[in-house]
Motif scaffolding. Structure first.
Motif, PDB file in Angstrom:
ATOM      1  N   VAL A 103       9.490  51.930  43.464  1.00 18.46           N
ATOM      2  CA  VAL A 103       8.488  52.181  44.498  1.00 18.46           C
ATOM      3  C   VAL A 103       9.226  52.586  45.754  1.00 18.46           C
ATOM      4  O   VAL A 103      10.241  51.980  46.120  1.00 18.46           O
ATOM      5  CB  VAL A 103       7.635  50.916  44.761  1.00 18.46           C
ATOM      6  N   ASN A 104       8.726  53.617  46.439  1.00 16.03           N
ATOM      7  CA  ASN A 104       9.436  54.126  47.613  1.00 16.03           C
ATOM      8  C   ASN A 104       9.583  53.073  48.706  1.00 16.03           C
ATOM      9  O   ASN A 104      10.662  52.814  49.198  1.00 16.03           O
ATOM     10  CB  ASN A 104       8.699  55.358  48.170  1.00 16.03           C
ATOM     11  N   ASP A 105       8.494  52.450  49.098  1.00 16.66           N
ATOM     12  CA  ASP A 105       8.543  51.512  50.216  1.00 16.66           C
ATOM     13  C   ASP A 105       7.315  50.620  50.155  1.00 16.66           C
ATOM     14  O   ASP A 105       6.177  51.114  50.187  1.00 16.66           O
ATOM     15  CB  ASP A 105       8.574  52.291  51.542  1.00 16.66           C
ATOM     16  N   ILE A 106       7.513  49.318  50.060  1.00 15.61           N
ATOM     17  CA  ILE A 106       6.398  48.366  50.012  1.00 15.61           C
ATOM     18  C   ILE A 106       6.350  47.604  51.325  1.00 15.61           C
ATOM     19  O   ILE A 106       7.360  47.067  51.773  1.00 15.61           O
ATOM     20  CB  ILE A 106       6.550  47.370  48.841  1.00 15.61           C
ATOM     21  N   LYS A 107       5.169  47.550  51.930  1.00 12.14           N
ATOM     22  CA  LYS A 107       4.977  46.792  53.163  1.00 12.14           C
ATOM     23  C   LYS A 107       3.844  45.782  52.955  1.00 12.14           C
ATOM     24  O   LYS A 107       2.813  46.097  52.356  1.00 12.14           O
ATOM     25  CB  LYS A 107       4.607  47.717  54.326  1.00 12.14           C
ATOM     26  N   LEU A 108       4.064  44.585  53.476  1.00 14.20           N
ATOM     27  CA  LEU A 108       3.040  43.546  53.407  1.00 14.20           C
ATOM     28  C   LEU A 108       2.096  43.698  54.600  1.00 14.20           C
ATOM     29  O   LEU A 108       2.509  43.554  55.748  1.00 14.20           O
ATOM     30  CB  LEU A 108       3.690  42.160  53.416  1.00 14.20           C
ATOM     31  N   ILE A 109       0.857  44.003  54.311  1.00 12.08           N
ATOM     32  CA  ILE A 109      -0.201  44.055  55.319  1.00 12.08           C
ATOM     33  C   ILE A 109      -1.226  42.997  54.916  1.00 12.08           C
ATOM     34  O   ILE A 109      -2.013  43.205  53.997  1.00 12.08           O
ATOM     35  CB  ILE A 109      -0.865  45.439  55.410  1.00 12.08           C
ATOM     36  N   ALA A 110      -1.191  41.857  55.576  1.00 13.30           N
ATOM     37  CA  ALA A 110      -2.074  40.758  55.214  1.00 13.30           C
ATOM     38  C   ALA A 110      -3.519  41.119  55.521  1.00 13.30           C
ATOM     39  O   ALA A 110      -3.814  42.052  56.276  1.00 13.30           O
ATOM     40  CB  ALA A 110      -1.676  39.495  55.982  1.00 13.30           C
ATOM     41  N   ASN A 111      -4.424  40.386  54.931  1.00 12.17           N
ATOM     42  CA  ASN A 111      -5.841  40.617  55.169  1.00 12.17           C
ATOM     43  C   ASN A 111      -6.307  39.925  56.440  1.00 12.17           C
ATOM     44  O   ASN A 111      -5.750  38.906  56.847  1.00 12.17           O
ATOM     45  CB  ASN A 111      -6.659  40.126  53.980  1.00 12.17           C
ATOM     46  N   PRO A 112      -7.356  40.475  57.054  1.00 15.31           N
ATOM     47  CA  PRO A 112      -7.841  39.920  58.314  1.00 15.31           C
ATOM     48  C   PRO A 112      -8.897  38.843  58.095  1.00 15.31           C
ATOM     49  O   PRO A 112      -9.499  38.742  57.029  1.00 15.31           O
ATOM     50  CB  PRO A 112      -8.477  41.134  58.985  1.00 15.31           C
ATOM     51  N   ILE A 113      -9.126  38.056  59.134  1.00 16.85           N
ATOM     52  CA  ILE A 113     -10.332  37.244  59.190  1.00 16.85           C
ATOM     53  C   ILE A 113     -11.487  38.222  59.387  1.00 16.85           C
ATOM     54  O   ILE A 113     -11.473  38.998  60.350  1.00 16.85           O
ATOM     55  CB  ILE A 113     -10.274  36.250  60.360  1.00 16.85           C
ATOM     56  N   PRO A 114     -12.462  38.243  58.513  1.00 21.31           N
ATOM     57  CA  PRO A 114     -13.504  39.276  58.578  1.00 21.31           C
ATOM     58  C   PRO A 114     -14.247  39.332  59.917  1.00 21.31           C
ATOM     59  O   PRO A 114     -14.490  40.406  60.455  1.00 21.31           O
ATOM     60  CB  PRO A 114     -14.450  38.894  57.441  1.00 21.31           C
ATOM     61  N   ASP A 115     -14.614  38.169  60.443  1.00 22.49           N
ATOM     62  CA  ASP A 115     -15.375  38.094  61.685  1.00 22.49           C
ATOM     63  C   ASP A 115     -14.807  36.933  62.495  1.00 22.49           C
ATOM     64  O   ASP A 115     -15.049  35.771  62.171  1.00 22.49           O
ATOM     65  CB  ASP A 115     -16.858  37.885  61.384  1.00 22.49           C
ATOM     66  N   GLU A 116     -14.042  37.242  63.528  1.00 26.14           N
ATOM     67  CA  GLU A 116     -13.357  36.183  64.260  1.00 26.14           C
ATOM     68  C   GLU A 116     -14.299  35.282  65.048  1.00 26.14           C
ATOM     69  O   GLU A 116     -13.886  34.243  65.548  1.00 26.14           O
ATOM     70  CB  GLU A 116     -12.284  36.793  65.169  1.00 26.14           C
ATOM     71  N   SER A 117     -15.572  35.668  65.126  1.00 26.01           N
ATOM     72  CA  SER A 117     -16.534  34.786  65.793  1.00 26.01           C
ATOM     73  C   SER A 117     -16.717  33.467  65.045  1.00 26.01           C
ATOM     74  O   SER A 117     -17.110  32.462  65.646  1.00 26.01           O
ATOM     75  CB  SER A 117     -17.892  35.481  65.947  1.00 26.01           C
TER      76      SER A 117
END
Length: 394
Positions: free
Chosen positions: A188-202
Motif C-alpha cells: 500500500v502506498n501510504d496508510i493514514k489513521l483518520i479516526a471517526n468523529p463524535i457525530p454530534d458534539e452537542s
C-alpha cells in the motif's frame, strides 16, 4: 485547493455512520479549500456547510441500490453512463485532491490517469474482512453448501481491497487494526489513521446522573440496511430480551436507524423492540436511554455507534468486535462480552449500582471527547493531506 469527494450517499444531513464520517471529512477538507461532494444516491443537500457544494450523479437517480445490481461482493460495478458523468464532473471541477469513499466506489480510481489530481481512498471498513466474517458466521452446512461461491466472494473481496489500495496515492483507515489488516493484503502506498468523529458534539452536554442508569432503558442506533447491524438486532432480540424479561424489572429497547429492511421490522415486532425509522433527531433518543447494547459480530472500521453512545453518556455494552481498534478498556470504559445474553446480565447487574454506571459513563465520554472531536479529526486530515505532493505533475 479544490477537493472532490465521491460518496455513495449524500453526507448532509449526516444520519448513518458512513454519512457521519463523510460529513466530518468534508468539513475538515473545507478548512483547506473548496469542496465538491458528489454522491450516487440521495437528494441534493439543502444547505451544506460553508465552502461545500453537493451534486448527484444524475444517471444514478431512480436505480436500485448498488448491492442489488452489482455482481461483485464489495464493489459497485459502475454503469458506463454513471462513470462518464463522474468523469465529466472530475474534469470540470479540476480538483487538486479526490477523496473516494470505500471499496464500493473504487472503480472511480481508474479515472485518475486522465486527470492531474492525487487520490485518497477512505476505507470505513476492510470489506474483505467483513465478507470473511460473514461467511464464518454461517452454519457449517451453509458453508459447505456454498463453498465455491463463498470462496469466490472472499477472493473477489481481497482482490478488490488489494488492488484499490495499491492504486490510491493514500489510504485512510479508521483504526490501527484496520491498517494492519490492509497492510497484510499487500503493498500500500501510504496508510493514514483518520479516526471517526463524535457525530454530534452537542450530546457531550447530556446529563450523567445516577437516575439515568437505574432503569433498564436501552438504545441501539445504526444503519438498519447494513447486515452487521441487522445481525446485531437479531442478537438483541434473541439473546438480550430473554435475560431482561427474566429480571422481573421493567425494560425497554429502542432500535433506531436509517432504511430498515423488512427483517428488522419483523425482529422488532417479534421481540418487543421499539423501532424508530430514520430518526430526525438522535440526541433526544440517546438522552432518554442509559445503556447502549452493541452486540456486533461482523463488520469493522467506523465504530461510530460506540463513539456516539459514549459521548452521549450511555454505558456501552459491547462485544470486542464492536470496539475493535478503539483502544477502550473493558470494565473501565464499557461492559464487555461476546455473548448477547451475558451483556444483558451485566447491564442488569450494573443498574443495581448506578453510581458505578455513572463512573463508567464519565470515563467513556472523556475518552471520546479527547480523541474523536471534530478538531482532532481536522488536524489529522490536514497532516495526512500535507504528506501528499499537490498537485501531481506529468
Amino acid at each position: 485547493m479544490r477537493i472532490l469527494q465521491f460518496t455513495v450517499d449524500c453526507p448532509f444531513p449526516p444520519v448513518s455512520g458512513a454519512e457521519i464520517r463523510n460529513a466530518a471529512n468534508a468539513r475538515a477538507l473545507a478548512s483547506m479549500g473548496e469542496v465538491l461532494t458528489v454522491s450516487l444516491t440521495g437528494a441534493p443537500a439543502p444547505s451544506p456547510p460553508p465552502n461545500i457544494r453537493h451534486r448527484i450523479i444524475e444517471a444514478a437517480r431512480g436505480r436500485a441500490s448498488w448491492y442489488r445490481r452489482s455482481p461483485h461482493p464489495t464493489m459497485h460495478i459502475i454503469p458506463d453512463d454513471e462513470l462518464a458523468e463522474a468523469d465529466a464532473l472530475w474534469g470540470q471541477f479540476d480538483p487538486d485532491l479526490v477523496v473516494i469513499e470505500e471499496i464500493v466506489l473504487a472503480q472511480l480510481l481508474t479515472l485518475a490517469s486522465k486527470h492531474r489530481a492525487r487520490t485518497v481512498l477512505d476505507l470505513h471498513n476492510i470489506d474483505s474482512q467483513t465478507v470473511a466474517d460473514r461467511i464464518a458466521g454461517l452454519t457449517l452446512w451453509q458453508q459447505l453448501r456454498g463453498w465455491r461461491q463463498n470462496r469466490r466472494k472472499k477472493t473477489g473481496a481481497r482482490d478488490a481491497d488489494r488492488h484499490a489500495a495499491a492504486m490510491a496515492d493514500q489510504v485512510w483507515v479508521c483504526s490501527r487494526a484496520d491498517g494492519a489488516l490492509l497492510s497484510a493484503l499487500g503493498p500500500v502506498n501510504d496508510i493514514k489513521l483518520i479516526a471517526n468523529p463524535i457525530p454530534d458534539e452537542s450530546v457531550l452536554s447530556l446529563p450523567i446522573g445516577a437516575e439515568r442508569y437505574r432503569d433498564l432503558r436501552l438504545c441501539f442506533i445504526g444503519h438498519l440496511g447494513y447486515f452487521p447491524n441487522i445481525d446485531a438486532v437479531k442478537q438483541i432480540g434473541r439473546g438480550m430480551v430473554p435475560r431482561l424479561a427474566a429480571s422481573g424489572r421493567p425494560w425497554s429497547i429502542t432500535v433506531a436507524g436509517k432504511t430498515p429492511r423488512d427483517v428488522v421490522r419483523g425482529l422488532c415486532a417479534k421481540h418487543g423492540l421499539q423501532l424508530i425509522e430514520n430518526p430526525p433527531h438522535l440526541p433526544e433518543l440517546l438522552g432518554h436511554a442509559g445503556y447502549a447494547p452493541i452486540p456486533l459480530r461482523f463488520g469493522g472500521g467506523t465504530r461510530i455507534k460506540v463513539l456516539e453512545a459514549m459521548a452521549a453518556g450511555l454505558v456501552v455494552a459491547a462485544t470486542e468486535k464492536a470496539v475493535e481498534g478503539l483502544g477502550l478498556q473493558a470494565g473501565r470504559h464499557f461492559l464487555s462480552s461476546d455473548d448477547a445474553g451475558e451483556l444483558a446480565s451485566k447491564i442488569i447487574d450494573l443498574s443495581a449500582t448506578p453510581q458505578a454506571a455513572v463512573e463508567m459513563a464519565e470515563l467513556g465520554r472523556a475518552f471520546v471527547r479527547d480523541s474523536h472531536s471534530l478538531a482532532a479529526i481536522e488536524t489529522a486530515i490536514k497532516q495526512a493531506v500535507a504528506a501528499i505532493p499537490l498537485p501531481r505533475t506529468g
